[in-house]
Design an enzyme around this catalytic site. Structure first.
Site, PDB file in Angstrom:
ATOM      1  N   CYS A  90       0.282 -13.032  14.246  1.00 30.23           N
ATOM      2  CA  CYS A  90      -0.750 -12.010  14.434  1.00 30.23           C
ATOM      3  C   CYS A  90      -2.104 -12.700  14.378  1.00 30.23           C
ATOM      4  O   CYS A  90      -2.472 -13.263  13.336  1.00 30.23           O
ATOM      5  CB  CYS A  90      -0.648 -10.934  13.358  1.00 30.23           C
ATOM      6  SG  CYS A  90      -1.881  -9.613  13.519  1.00 30.23           S
ATOM      7  N   GLY A  91      -2.847 -12.676  15.472  1.00 28.95           N
ATOM      8  CA  GLY A  91      -4.117 -13.383  15.549  1.00 28.95           C
ATOM      9  C   GLY A  91      -5.206 -12.730  14.721  1.00 28.95           C
ATOM     10  O   GLY A  91      -5.870 -13.389  13.913  1.00 28.95           O
ATOM     11  N   HIS A  92      -5.418 -11.428  14.932  1.00 24.31           N
ATOM     12  CA  HIS A  92      -6.471 -10.758  14.159  1.00 24.31           C
ATOM     13  C   HIS A  92      -6.108 -10.755  12.685  1.00 24.31           C
ATOM     14  O   HIS A  92      -6.979 -10.863  11.807  1.00 24.31           O
ATOM     15  CB  HIS A  92      -6.707  -9.331  14.681  1.00 24.31           C
ATOM     16  CG  HIS A  92      -6.003  -8.258  13.936  1.00 24.31           C
ATOM     17  ND1 HIS A  92      -4.681  -7.913  14.178  1.00 24.31           N
ATOM     18  CD2 HIS A  92      -6.415  -7.456  12.919  1.00 24.31           C
ATOM     19  CE1 HIS A  92      -4.323  -6.935  13.366  1.00 24.31           C
ATOM     20  NE2 HIS A  92      -5.351  -6.641  12.599  1.00 24.31           N
ATOM     21  N   HIS A 223       4.422  -5.573  22.849  1.00 17.81           N
ATOM     22  CA  HIS A 223       3.066  -5.100  23.088  1.00 17.81           C
ATOM     23  C   HIS A 223       2.830  -4.878  24.586  1.00 17.81           C
ATOM     24  O   HIS A 223       3.399  -5.592  25.419  1.00 17.81           O
ATOM     25  CB  HIS A 223       2.043  -6.110  22.582  1.00 17.81           C
ATOM     26  CG  HIS A 223       2.087  -6.345  21.093  1.00 17.81           C
ATOM     27  ND1 HIS A 223       3.190  -6.825  20.436  1.00 17.81           N
ATOM     28  CD2 HIS A 223       1.129  -6.174  20.144  1.00 17.81           C
ATOM     29  CE1 HIS A 223       2.919  -6.950  19.141  1.00 17.81           C
ATOM     30  NE2 HIS A 223       1.683  -6.560  18.944  1.00 17.81           N
ATOM     31  N   ASP A 249      -4.900  -1.454  19.661  1.00 18.36           N
ATOM     32  CA  ASP A 249      -5.610  -2.469  18.894  1.00 18.36           C
ATOM     33  C   ASP A 249      -7.117  -2.278  19.064  1.00 18.36           C
ATOM     34  O   ASP A 249      -7.631  -2.241  20.179  1.00 18.36           O
ATOM     35  CB  ASP A 249      -5.188  -3.860  19.368  1.00 18.36           C
ATOM     36  CG  ASP A 249      -5.479  -4.952  18.354  1.00 18.36           C
ATOM     37  OD1 ASP A 249      -6.474  -4.824  17.610  1.00 18.36           O
ATOM     38  OD2 ASP A 249      -4.718  -5.934  18.312  1.00 18.36           O
ATOM     39  N   CYS A 253      -7.340  -8.580  20.062  1.00 15.59           N
ATOM     40  CA  CYS A 253      -5.957  -9.008  19.873  1.00 15.59           C
ATOM     41  C   CYS A 253      -5.822 -10.521  20.096  1.00 15.59           C
ATOM     42  O   CYS A 253      -5.968 -11.015  21.218  1.00 15.59           O
ATOM     43  CB  CYS A 253      -5.013  -8.257  20.796  1.00 15.59           C
ATOM     44  SG  CYS A 253      -3.258  -8.556  20.438  1.00 15.59           S
ATOM     45  N   GLY A 254      -5.531 -11.248  19.017  1.00 14.13           N
ATOM     46  CA  GLY A 254      -5.475 -12.701  19.094  1.00 14.13           C
ATOM     47  C   GLY A 254      -4.294 -13.237  19.868  1.00 14.13           C
ATOM     48  O   GLY A 254      -4.442 -14.092  20.755  1.00 14.13           O
ATOM     49  N   THR A 255      -3.092 -12.752  19.560  1.00 13.95           N
ATOM     50  CA  THR A 255      -1.926 -13.217  20.314  1.00 13.95           C
ATOM     51  C   THR A 255      -1.949 -12.654  21.731  1.00 13.95           C
ATOM     52  O   THR A 255      -1.469 -13.300  22.667  1.00 13.95           O
ATOM     53  CB  THR A 255      -0.614 -12.836  19.604  1.00 13.95           C
ATOM     54  OG1 THR A 255      -0.582 -11.419  19.359  1.00 13.95           O
ATOM     55  CG2 THR A 255      -0.466 -13.577  18.280  1.00 13.95           C
TER      56      THR A 255
END
Length: 333
Positions: A90-92, A223, A249, A253-255
């Site tokens: 999870c990026g964020h 997603h 989101d 969204c990082g990923t």
């Protein structure tokens, strides 16, 4: 009996919630975070449900646990939990977890302004700027991202034909660009995104196998990333990412940004070293970049980075007691 008290630091990354859980960690088996993730999902998913869903959370809630590193040179490990499940990456969430942990002294870096993190998806390196006890930004060097499927035609009930790409950036993303049956996110409201996204995801997962070639436990397109025109002149692109059962989101969204850059790179629309400013549905921004190229099981892939910021909004002590009929949460869909 399933009971516990969980101390939490709450905040957000560019608008999307992050709940860093600082106590009540279950003891997880496994030599890697991927193995520990499997143990958590098999025996401790009640903790995720209790802390992410109502009445203690909400549909967009996302959180994490910090564990000791699983590698000899790591600084820490992260286990991700949210309403959509126990994610590989999870990026964020990483940006928020690092921010909160550094500001509260929960992680002691081996090297100043750098961290090496072990996640279920693999090693994620981090750079950050911290001044006077506050973290101003965090840049994550994510796991390799790649385009898994290109130009797949699907039939979506009540929407019609859609052409989609499926790209991996730590999770599998179904990317939908503007076309006859989708005019772009600037022409759709949130209700339309929430209505059509579950159907798109269901059709794709019935049609294709999305399995990471190096870890079969990372599977399924979880997603949906809808694209469109950005609000800000300095944004390269905009998106609305659907996850869980009815979440959009609030961050870029990082990923998802990693997956989007991998898709654009594979199509020759983004180059190594080129800045990619990705805009969320609410207008917040991540700065992405393709740091290099690599391979994943013989497939061309990119080495993505994402920079963003987070803010703490409060702390809490959350009690879970299985005598409560709503101890493990609920959703109103």
């Amino acid at each position: 009996m399933r009971k516990g008290t969980f101390s939490c630091i709450d905040g957000h990354t560019c608008g999307n919630p992050v709940r860093l859980i600082t106590s009540g960690h279950p003891n997880l088996r496994g030599d890697t975070m991927s193995e520990k993730r499997q143990h958590f999902m098999a025996e401790f998913d009640w903790i995720r449900q209790a802390l992410m869903f109502e009445p203690r959370g909400h549909d967009m809630m996302s959180g994490s646990f910090i564990y000791p590193p699983t590698t000899c040179d790591g600084d820490a490990s992260i286990l991700f939990v949210e309403t959509s499940g126990c994610l590989p990456m999870c990026g964020h969430g990483t940006i928020g977890t690092v921010t909160f942990a550094l500001e509260q002294g929960l992680i002691q870096p081996t090297h100043n302004s750098q961290l090496k993190l072990d996640t279920p998806a693999g090693r994620v390196n981090v750079e950050y700027l911290m001044e006077n006890g506050s973290v101003h930004w965090v840049k994550i060097f994510n796991v390799p991202a790649y385009l898994a499927y290109e130009s797949v035609m699907i039939e979506v009930p009540e929407l019609g034909s859609l052409k989609v790409d499926i790209s991996y950036g730590g999770n599998f993303y179904i990317i939908v660009e503007p076309q006859p049956n989708f005019p772009g996110i600037e022409h759709w409201n949130a209700a339309q995104i929430l209505k059509h996204s579950p159907k798109v995801r269901e059709v794709v997962n019935q049609t294709l196998q999305c399995i990471h070639p190096l870890d079969a436990t990372v599977n399924g397109a979880s997603h949906v990333l809808w694209t469109g025109q950005p609000k800000h002149a300095d944004s390269s692109a905009a998106n609305a990412v659907f996850y869980g059962d009815k979440a959009i989101d609030r961050s870029p969204c990082g990923t998802g940004t990693s997956a989007r850059m991998a898709q654009l790179f594979a199509k020759g629309q983004l180059q190594v070293g080129q800045s990619f400013v990705h805009e969320s549905y609410i207008g917040s921004q991540f700065v992405g970049c393709i740091e290099g190229v690599t391979e994943v099981a013989g497939k061309s892939a990119i080495l993505p980075s994402i920079r963003g910021w987070s803010k703490v909004t409060g702390t809490s002590n959350i009690s879970v007691d299985d005598s409560d009929p709503y101890a493990f949460g609920f959703q109103v869909i």
